[in-house]
Design an enzyme around this catalytic site. Sequence first.
Site, PDB file in Angstrom:
ATOM      1  N   GLU A 183     -18.127   2.840  31.706  1.00 25.17           N
ATOM      2  CA  GLU A 183     -17.178   3.369  30.723  1.00 25.17           C
ATOM      3  C   GLU A 183     -15.738   3.111  31.152  1.00 25.17           C
ATOM      4  O   GLU A 183     -14.878   2.816  30.317  1.00 25.17           O
ATOM      5  CB  GLU A 183     -17.430   4.865  30.514  1.00 25.17           C
ATOM      6  CG  GLU A 183     -18.709   5.146  29.739  1.00 25.17           C
ATOM      7  CD  GLU A 183     -19.060   6.625  29.692  1.00 25.17           C
ATOM      8  OE1 GLU A 183     -19.568   7.077  28.653  1.00 25.17           O
ATOM      9  OE2 GLU A 183     -18.831   7.328  30.708  1.00 25.17           O
ATOM     10  N   GLN A 234      13.975   0.765  29.887  1.00 26.48           N
ATOM     11  CA  GLN A 234      13.253   0.847  31.148  1.00 26.48           C
ATOM     12  C   GLN A 234      14.207   1.350  32.227  1.00 26.48           C
ATOM     13  O   GLN A 234      15.400   1.077  32.172  1.00 26.48           O
ATOM     14  CB  GLN A 234      12.722  -0.541  31.550  1.00 26.48           C
ATOM     15  CG  GLN A 234      11.805  -1.180  30.525  1.00 26.48           C
ATOM     16  CD  GLN A 234      11.589  -2.659  30.822  1.00 26.48           C
ATOM     17  OE1 GLN A 234      12.542  -3.411  30.980  1.00 26.48           O
ATOM     18  NE2 GLN A 234      10.340  -3.070  30.892  1.00 26.48           N
ATOM     19  N   GLY A 273       0.821  -1.199   0.000  1.00 20.89           N
ATOM     20  CA  GLY A 273       0.000   0.000   0.000  1.00 20.89           C
ATOM     21  C   GLY A 273       0.852   1.244   0.000  1.00 20.89           C
ATOM     22  O   GLY A 273       1.887   1.297  -0.670  1.00 20.89           O
ATOM     23  N   ASP A 288      14.100  -7.478  10.112  1.00 18.59           N
ATOM     24  CA  ASP A 288      14.355  -6.667   8.915  1.00 18.59           C
ATOM     25  C   ASP A 288      15.002  -5.338   9.302  1.00 18.59           C
ATOM     26  O   ASP A 288      14.602  -4.271   8.825  1.00 18.59           O
ATOM     27  CB  ASP A 288      13.056  -6.434   8.143  1.00 18.59           C
ATOM     28  CG  ASP A 288      13.307  -6.006   6.692  1.00 18.59           C
ATOM     29  OD1 ASP A 288      14.422  -6.249   6.182  1.00 18.59           O
ATOM     30  OD2 ASP A 288      12.392  -5.441   6.069  1.00 18.59           O
ATOM     31  N   LYS A 313     -20.491  12.916  31.354  1.00 17.26           N
ATOM     32  CA  LYS A 313     -20.215  12.246  32.625  1.00 17.26           C
ATOM     33  C   LYS A 313     -19.486  10.924  32.351  1.00 17.26           C
ATOM     34  O   LYS A 313     -19.776  10.235  31.377  1.00 17.26           O
ATOM     35  CB  LYS A 313     -21.517  11.961  33.388  1.00 17.26           C
ATOM     36  CG  LYS A 313     -22.360  13.192  33.750  1.00 17.26           C
ATOM     37  CD  LYS A 313     -21.721  13.965  34.873  1.00 17.26           C
ATOM     38  CE  LYS A 313     -22.591  15.149  35.309  1.00 17.26           C
ATOM     39  NZ  LYS A 313     -23.698  14.731  36.180  1.00 17.26           N
ATOM     40  N   TYR A 331       9.452  -1.518  36.810  1.00 15.49           N
ATOM     41  CA  TYR A 331      10.305  -0.533  36.150  1.00 15.49           C
ATOM     42  C   TYR A 331       9.491   0.714  35.827  1.00 15.49           C
ATOM     43  O   TYR A 331       8.263   0.687  35.807  1.00 15.49           O
ATOM     44  CB  TYR A 331      10.870  -1.087  34.837  1.00 15.49           C
ATOM     45  CG  TYR A 331      11.635  -2.373  34.976  1.00 15.49           C
ATOM     46  CD1 TYR A 331      13.003  -2.374  35.250  1.00 15.49           C
ATOM     47  CD2 TYR A 331      10.996  -3.597  34.828  1.00 15.49           C
ATOM     48  CE1 TYR A 331      13.707  -3.560  35.372  1.00 15.49           C
ATOM     49  CE2 TYR A 331      11.688  -4.793  34.956  1.00 15.49           C
ATOM     50  CZ  TYR A 331      13.043  -4.769  35.221  1.00 15.49           C
ATOM     51  OH  TYR A 331      13.738  -5.944  35.345  1.00 15.49           O
TER      52      TYR A 331
END
Length: 523
Positions: free
Chosen positions: A475, A390, A69, A190, A470, A434
């Site tokens: 959620e 870290q 792409g 790679d 709210k 860490y």
Amino acid sequence: MGCNQSKSANDVRGNKVNHVNSKKKNNKREDTNDGEEIAINPGMYVRKKEGKIGESYFKVRKLGSGAYGEVLLCKEKNGHSEKAIKVIKKSQFDKGRYSDDNKNIEKFHEEIYNEISLLKSLDHPNIIKLFDVFEDKKYFYLVTEFYEGGELFEQIINRHKFDECDAANIMKQILSGICYLHKHNIVHRDIKPENILLENKNSLLNIKIVDFGLSSFFSKDYKLRDRLGTAYYIAPEVLKKKYNEKCDVWSCGVIMYILLCGYPPFGGQNDQDIIKKVEKGKYYFDFNDWKNISDEAKELIKLMLTYDYNKRCTAEEALNSRWIKKYANNINKSDQKTLCGALSNMRKFEGSQKLAQAAILFIGSKLTTLEERKELTDIFKKLDKNGDGQLDKKELIEGYNVLRNFKNELGELKNVEEEVDNILKEVDFDKNGYIEYSEFISVCMDKQILFSEERLRRAFNLFDTDKSGKITKEELANLFGLTSISEKTWNDVLGEADQNKDNMIDFDEFVSMMHKICDHKTF
């Protein structure tokens, strides 16, 4: 494109499980909420977005294209920051990697999901940052940070070769990223200059490893067998289809060789010629080209280009070589102000509130700019002595001691070890023992920059998924991706900011909570 042996694609479509027990490396702490703990990490904010990508971003220009792409430079419609978007055709796949029987495209799609799952889990200053994922009938869209400096390959073409200080700073960053990957059981497969990007053209001090399409999870007991990679940089054992993560170290050795002399150790007129030379593993240091290069550099190249991968050095060993320590940048007096401010902000941070942790990590990791993070990123990398991406207890203690050597700024601090233990308790959001890169940036940055009204509003909207104004406990559970946490725990998390006791958090309560977790003043 794939990440073999990876987490399932369901981790991408949903959210990563963040429910952990209290046992951790280096640090022990008491469980909260009746033994339940909620770990916070940047990957929890990367989800497959609903709706069309054009509703969130508009195209500026094409950056490049390839077999799968293209990559586009885009801008956010809400926030206006620039992002690079990798657009992957669902109909494209490498037929050479699959048999011609059934489910080829499904396999290709699974590998893309696995790449996304891998990128979600990475949090390192020298590794590309993934923000959003979109999908429609024809394409996958991976939204990442945009780096305007171009490829390291272009710098090699323009400069031909680098002095040892510049080369060491480049290699230190690449090896740090590779060391981090290997410690998380990921092999890139790679590594090449085309897959190393610069944040900007004016500095070599901030590079990013990109393109994890060939990456794979690995185990110590299992040898990888796919023949993948690019001819100049491929390790001989990969050609034999029996290798481990040290194939990345070989690729790093090839890059270092090129940086110092301007040409590869294994050359040829075509890939076939190059591969024949790689199979033999013979290379030379031409006297005229290498006479002014240090023995430490040649020694490290020999270690990384050791033919027998069982005898080859690890990424961590290369990172801690004499050459890297001698030529790469370390903390100096000019870093004093930034280091002092960072340590001070960590000391003052009170991270017991889970919602506040999640919000500040979202702002610090997803909404800040490269320029805003630059100084703190440099300090993080210098504090990270072993280069694993870290900060552990020992490295934080060393940071305090370095600052004291410059000036007695922290003279009132009597017990450094105790202070560092407290910092780890407050700042280690993901409970792994860490301080990760994004945790460091989020906590150390000046809160007057971090807590702008726009950023606080965007953080609030992240939780307020139904746009009701709210935040509810449902959620919160959805964002954290946890279904096994008790209702009492979610009530406790909500109650941290719910001042009017209506079992919800409005924007004013959210802002008040954020301002309480740390002082606005820097050290």
